[in-house]
Structure formats: structure tokens, C-alpha cells
Scaffold this motif. Structure first.
Motif, PDB file in Angstrom:
ATOM      1  N   ILE A  69      42.261  40.645  52.731  1.00 34.03           N
ATOM      2  CA  ILE A  69      42.171  41.847  51.898  1.00 34.03           C
ATOM      3  C   ILE A  69      41.712  41.421  50.523  1.00 34.03           C
ATOM      4  CG2 ILE A  69      43.466  43.763  50.890  1.00 34.03           C
ATOM      5  CD1 ILE A  69      43.795  44.082  53.762  1.00 34.03           C
ATOM      6  N   ALA A  70      40.777  42.188  49.963  1.00 34.46           N
ATOM      7  CA  ALA A  70      40.306  41.929  48.599  1.00 34.46           C
ATOM      8  C   ALA A  70      40.438  43.218  47.787  1.00 34.46           C
ATOM      9  CB  ALA A  70      38.850  41.483  48.622  1.00 34.46           C
ATOM     10  N   THR A  71      40.687  43.074  46.511  1.00 32.14           N
ATOM     11  CA  THR A  71      40.772  44.249  45.651  1.00 32.14           C
ATOM     12  C   THR A  71      39.392  44.675  45.221  1.00 32.14           C
ATOM     13  OG1 THR A  71      41.073  42.857  43.705  1.00 32.14           O
ATOM     14  CG2 THR A  71      43.062  43.639  44.804  1.00 32.14           C
ATOM     15  N   LEU A  72      39.238  45.943  44.900  1.00 31.94           N
ATOM     16  CA  LEU A  72      37.962  46.486  44.456  1.00 31.94           C
ATOM     17  C   LEU A  72      37.911  46.570  42.948  1.00 31.94           C
ATOM     18  CD1 LEU A  72      37.597  49.327  47.068  1.00 31.94           C
ATOM     19  CD2 LEU A  72      36.534  47.085  47.104  1.00 31.94           C
TER      20      LEU A  72
END
Length: 72
Positions: A69-72
Motif C-alpha cells: 500500500i502506498a499513500t497518495l
């Protein structure tokens, strides 16, 4: 219908929405009964051997050892 002969818990029944064929690998989009799309990247040879075509009913089997998961 579920497939129990293999160790995959996440099974999504649907129909093939689109196939984008490449020389070695292809993208297969499966439209699930809930309206979500699951995309699989498999060999073009497998697409041909399985007789995959748009509109065919299939089961997408999802098995993952890692989800990032990566943040935007």
C-alpha cells in the motif's frame, strides 16, 4: 461452484471483459458478479491453451504473498 483441488481461498466468478494480447504476456480483465474488475497478467500461450475469449465465464483465483500500500 468453487475449485477446491488447489490452495486458493479467494475465488471470483465472472466473465471475461477484455483481453489485451501481447507477444509473450496478455492482460485478462474479468468482470465479477459484484461489478468489480480483476485483472490477470498471464502468458499469451496460456490464453490460447485455455481458449479464453471475451464473454467466457471463468473463475479468477487470487493468491498473494504480499500486498503493498502506498499513500497518495
Amino acid at each position: 461452484m468453487t475449485i477446491t483441488a488447489i490452495n486458493v481461498r479467494n475465488q471470483f466468478r465472472g466473465t471475461i471483459k477484455e483481453i489485451i494480447e501481447g507477444p509473450v504476456v496478455s492482460e485478462v480483465d474479468v468482470l465479477t458478479r459484484s461489478g468489480d474488475v480483476v485483472t490477470s497478467v498471464i502468458t499469451t500461450r496460456s490464453v490460447k491453451e485455455l481458449g479464453l475469449e471475451v464473454g467466457r465465464e471463468v473463475v479468477a483465483l487470487v493468491k498473494s504473498t504480499e500486498v503493498s500500500i502506498a499513500t497518495l
